[in-house]
Design an enzyme around this catalytic site. Structure first.
Site, PDB file in Angstrom:
ATOM      1  N   ARG A 144       0.674  -1.420  -0.082  1.00 15.35           N
ATOM      2  CA  ARG A 144       0.365   0.262   0.147  1.00 15.35           C
ATOM      3  C   ARG A 144       1.116   1.850  -0.381  1.00 15.35           C
ATOM      4  NH1 ARG A 144      -4.838   0.466   4.266  1.00 15.35           N
ATOM      5  NH2 ARG A 144      -5.207   1.959   3.053  1.00 15.35           N
ATOM      6  N   CYS A 167      -1.419   5.521   9.377  1.00 12.37           N
ATOM      7  CA  CYS A 167      -1.053   4.006   8.938  1.00 12.37           C
ATOM      8  C   CYS A 167      -3.060   4.760   7.738  1.00 12.37           C
ATOM      9  CB  CYS A 167      -1.749   3.542   9.736  1.00 12.37           C
ATOM     10  SG  CYS A 167      -3.156   3.926  10.614  1.00 12.37           S
TER      11      CYS A 167
END
Length: 278
Positions: free
Chosen positions: A176, A233
C-alpha cells in the site's frame, strides 16, 4: 512509560485492573460475537467504531478521534473510575487494542497496558475464560481533553512533509505504501517524504511485541533517533500500534489521526508512489 503486560503478570494483578476487550479488524469490524463466545473474566466489550471514533466528523478520514465528551461517556459506560489501572486486549496482535490504549493515555489515564499477545496469549497461558456480556457499574472518570499524547492535523503533516524536519512513518503494509494496491482509500501511494514502516514488523510470530532492543534497532534504522516522529496508517488505528512499539523502544511519537484515508481523499494533496519516500 510501561506499555505492555504479559498474561502471567495480568493473572497476578487480575483483581486490580479494569479489562477492556477491543475485538476489531478491518475485515471483521464487529467483534462482539467473538467476545460473547469467550473473553477474559470481567472484560467489557469496546466497540472500536462506536466508542473509539467519531463517524459524524466528515472529511477527517475513516476513523476520526471521538470528542472528549463522547469518549468520557464511553469510558464511564465501561466502568472506568479516576485512578483505575486498565488493561486492553484484542485478537489482532494488539492493533485494535492500541487505539484504546492511545485514547486512554491521551485522555489522562496514566496506567494503561496492552496485553502482550492479546487473546491468543491469554489462551496459551491457560487463563480463565468467561462467556456472555459483562455490563459494568457506571464509572466516574473525568475526561476534559485528548491532549495527553501528541496528535497533528492534515495541515501540520503537510508542513512536515514539505520541510522534512520530522520523520514521518507510514505504518501500512509495504504494497500500500508503494501504491501497488489500495483496497480501502481513494488513491494509492503515500505521503511524500514518509518512510515505509509496516506495523507487522513490530511483532513476533506469536503476536507479541518484539523486545525493546530489537524495536530500538528497527526504529533507529528508520531514523527515529534523529528527531521528532509522526506516524500514520490507513485510518489512525494501526498507527497507534506503531506508537506503542516506539514507546516500548523508548521513543515518543505523534499520531496523525486522519492518516491516509484523509490525505488521499483531498485531491489537492500530493501523492508519492514506489519504494522511496519521494
Amino acid at each position: 512509560m510501561d506499555v505492555l503486560i504479559s498474561a502471567a503478570e495480568l493473572a497476578d494483578r487480575f483483581s486490580d485492573v479494569r479489562l477492556l476487550d477491543v475485538r476489531w479488524t478491518v475485515m471483521q469490524p464487529d467483534g462482539r460475537p467473538a467476545y460473547l463466545e469467550g473473553h477474559l473474566p470481567g472484560a467489557v466489550f469496546v466497540d472500536l467504531d462506536a466508542d473509539l471514533a467519531d463517524h459524524s466528523a466528515a472529511g477527517r478520514g475513516r476513523h476520526p478521534l471521538p470528542t472528549p465528551d463522547a469518549f468520557q461517556t464511553s469510558a464511564r459506560r465501561w466502568g472506568l473510575n479516576g485512578g483505575d489501572s486498565v488493561v486492553v486486549y484484542d485478537d489482532w496482535n494488539g492493533q485494535a487494542a492500541s487505539r484504546a490504549w492511545w485514547l486512554l493515555r491521551a485522555a489522562g489515564v496514566s496506567d494503561v497496558r496492552i496485553l502482550d499477545g492479546g487473546w491468543a496469549a491469554w489462551q496459551r497461558f491457560g487463563g480463565r475464560i468467561a462467556t456472555g456480556a459483562v455490563v459494568a457499574e457506571p464509572g466516574d472518570v473525568t475526561i476534559t481533553s485528548l491532549d495527553g499524547l501528541a496528535s497533528v492535523d492534515i495541515n501540520e503533516v503537510a508542513v512536515q512533509s514539505k520541510w522534512g524536519d520530522i520523520r514521518i512513518l507510514d505504518a501500512r503494509a509495504s504494497a500500500r505504501y508503494r501504491g501497488d494496491e489500495e483496497p480501502l482509500d481513494p488513491r494509492a501511494g503515500h505521503i511524500p517524504g514518509a518512510v515505509s514502516a509496516p506495523t507487522a514488523e513490530n511483532i513476533n510470530a506469536d503476536g507479541t511485541f518484539r523486545i525493546p532492543a530489537e524495536l530500538r534497532e528497527r526504529f533507529n534504522a528508520l531514523g527515529a533517533g534523529e528527531g521528532p516522529v509522526t506516524v500514520y496508517c490507513g485510518s489512525g488505528v494501526t498507527a497507534t500500534h506503531q506508537i506503542a512499539a516506539l514507546a516500548v523502544a523508548g521513543y515518543a511519537a505523534t499520531l496523525y489521526p486522519g492518516s491516509w484515508s484523509e490525505w488521499s481523499s483531498d485531491p489537492e494533496r500530493p501523492v508519492a508512489t514506489g519504494p522511496d519516500p519521494i
